[in-house]
Write a protein that holds these residues in place. Structure first.
Motif, PDB file in Angstrom:
ATOM      1  N   HIS A 106     -39.577  -8.900  28.791  1.00  0.00           N
ATOM      2  CA  HIS A 106     -39.167 -10.306  27.863  1.00  0.00           C
ATOM      3  C   HIS A 106     -38.283 -10.952  28.450  1.00  0.00           C
ATOM      4  CE1 HIS A 106     -41.734  -8.151  25.019  1.00  0.00           C
ATOM      5  NE2 HIS A 106     -40.801  -7.006  24.986  1.00  0.00           N
ATOM      6  N   ARG A 107     -38.257 -11.105  30.074  1.00  0.00           N
ATOM      7  CA  ARG A 107     -37.335 -12.189  30.612  1.00  0.00           C
ATOM      8  C   ARG A 107     -38.219 -12.694  31.903  1.00  0.00           C
ATOM      9  NH1 ARG A 107     -33.984  -6.999  33.373  1.00  0.00           N
ATOM     10  NH2 ARG A 107     -35.522  -6.259  34.629  1.00  0.00           N
ATOM     11  N   ARG A 119     -30.956 -13.553  39.783  1.00  0.00           N
ATOM     12  CA  ARG A 119     -30.273 -13.607  38.526  1.00  0.00           C
ATOM     13  C   ARG A 119     -31.622 -13.263  37.423  1.00  0.00           C
ATOM     14  NH1 ARG A 119     -30.182 -18.554  35.582  1.00  0.00           N
ATOM     15  NH2 ARG A 119     -31.490 -20.116  36.528  1.00  0.00           N
ATOM     16  N   SER A 120     -31.467 -13.160  36.269  1.00  0.00           N
ATOM     17  CA  SER A 120     -32.165 -13.121  35.330  1.00  0.00           C
ATOM     18  C   SER A 120     -31.840 -13.893  33.994  1.00  0.00           C
ATOM     19  CB  SER A 120     -32.881 -11.708  34.945  1.00  0.00           C
ATOM     20  OG  SER A 120     -31.664 -11.148  34.222  1.00  0.00           O
ATOM     21  N   PHE A 121     -33.045 -14.355  33.220  1.00  0.00           N
ATOM     22  CA  PHE A 121     -32.639 -14.747  31.965  1.00  0.00           C
ATOM     23  C   PHE A 121     -33.710 -14.516  30.831  1.00  0.00           C
ATOM     24  CE2 PHE A 121     -34.454 -18.146  34.193  1.00  0.00           C
ATOM     25  CZ  PHE A 121     -35.693 -18.583  33.352  1.00  0.00           C
ATOM     26  N   GLY A 122     -33.177 -14.585  29.629  1.00  0.00           N
ATOM     27  CA  GLY A 122     -33.988 -14.029  28.705  1.00  0.00           C
ATOM     28  C   GLY A 122     -33.874 -12.771  28.020  1.00  0.00           C
ATOM     29  N   SER A 123     -34.420 -12.589  26.862  1.00  0.00           N
ATOM     30  CA  SER A 123     -34.377 -11.472  26.084  1.00  0.00           C
ATOM     31  C   SER A 123     -35.447 -11.208  25.128  1.00  0.00           C
ATOM     32  CB  SER A 123     -32.927 -10.705  25.587  1.00  0.00           C
ATOM     33  OG  SER A 123     -32.801 -11.991  24.470  1.00  0.00           O
ATOM     34  N   HIS A 128     -33.776 -19.291  20.540  1.00  0.00           N
ATOM     35  CA  HIS A 128     -33.613 -19.902  21.782  1.00  0.00           C
ATOM     36  C   HIS A 128     -32.964 -18.974  22.965  1.00  0.00           C
ATOM     37  CE1 HIS A 128     -32.645 -23.355  24.269  1.00  0.00           C
ATOM     38  NE2 HIS A 128     -31.320 -22.787  24.507  1.00  0.00           N
ATOM     39  N   GLY A 129     -33.838 -19.240  24.091  1.00  0.00           N
ATOM     40  CA  GLY A 129     -33.482 -18.292  25.245  1.00  0.00           C
ATOM     41  C   GLY A 129     -34.072 -17.142  25.184  1.00  0.00           C
ATOM     42  N   GLN A 130     -34.851 -16.799  24.208  1.00  0.00           N
ATOM     43  CA  GLN A 130     -35.576 -15.389  24.035  1.00  0.00           C
ATOM     44  C   GLN A 130     -37.136 -15.521  24.215  1.00  0.00           C
ATOM     45  OE1 GLN A 130     -34.281 -14.052  20.243  1.00  0.00           O
ATOM     46  NE2 GLN A 130     -32.856 -12.644  21.251  1.00  0.00           N
ATOM     47  N   PHE A 131     -37.769 -14.201  24.586  1.00  0.00           N
ATOM     48  CA  PHE A 131     -39.363 -14.264  25.096  1.00  0.00           C
ATOM     49  C   PHE A 131     -39.870 -13.230  24.425  1.00  0.00           C
ATOM     50  CE2 PHE A 131     -37.230 -16.115  29.077  1.00  0.00           C
ATOM     51  CZ  PHE A 131     -37.641 -17.588  28.874  1.00  0.00           C
ATOM     52  N   ASN A 144     -37.305 -27.846  37.440  1.00  0.00           N
ATOM     53  CA  ASN A 144     -36.911 -27.517  36.058  1.00  0.00           C
ATOM     54  C   ASN A 144     -38.088 -26.433  35.447  1.00  0.00           C
ATOM     55  OD1 ASN A 144     -34.813 -29.372  35.600  1.00  0.00           O
ATOM     56  ND2 ASN A 144     -36.260 -31.011  35.599  1.00  0.00           N
TER      57      ASN A 144
END
Length: 144
Positions: A106-107, A119-123, A128-131, A144
């Motif tokens: 989920h990232r 790097r990584s992002f999301g959870s 907002h910012g989650q998957f 972008n």
């Protein structure tokens, strides 16, 4: 320059990745030693290498576009930085970074062209910012 559309799929039960250029078959990739297991996405990087998400092997495989020869692979099953769990989508930005939809983690993870974790992002979640199991990634002309 001519742009091409690339797709990848699993061919029958042989586990060979199949790469197509537009609607025309180009070649099948895979071997006894480096079989794909549910290849999910493909893109071509600035070095003219084919980058494939090998979903059920939890890795990224890089091949020569010219002949499909093996160049490198990276990733292993897990949730730590640089590890993957069912990666689906992949794209390359203008700096040559490999951006991967790490679906079951989920990232989104970002790697250098040689597979070093950046790097990584999301959870997991709906905020907002989650998957919730991201399957695709892309970048626009402004990265972008």
């Amino acid at each position: 320059s001519t742009q091409s559309t690339w797709a990848v799929q699993q061919q029958d039960r042989t586990r060979y990745g199949v790469v197509c250029d537009g609607a025309a078959f180009v070649r099948a990739f895979g071997s006894e030693n480096r079989n794909f297991n549910h290849p999910a996405a493909v893109c071509v990087d600035g070095d003219n290498h084919i980058v494939v998400t090998d979903r059920h092997n939890h890795r990224i495989v890089v091949l020569a576009r010219r002949d499909g020869s093996f160049i490198r692979m990276f990733g292993s099953q897990g949730a730590a930085h640089g590890q993957l769990y069912g990666p689906c989508g992949v794209c390359i930005n203008s700096a040559g970074l490999i951006i991967v939809a790490d679906t079951w983690n989920h990232r989104v993870q970002i790697f250098t062209r040689v597979g070093k974790f950046v790097r990584s992002f999301g959870s997991q979640g709906a905020a907002h910012g989650q998957f919730n199991m991201p399957h695709g990634v892309c970048v626009d002309g402004d990265d972008n």
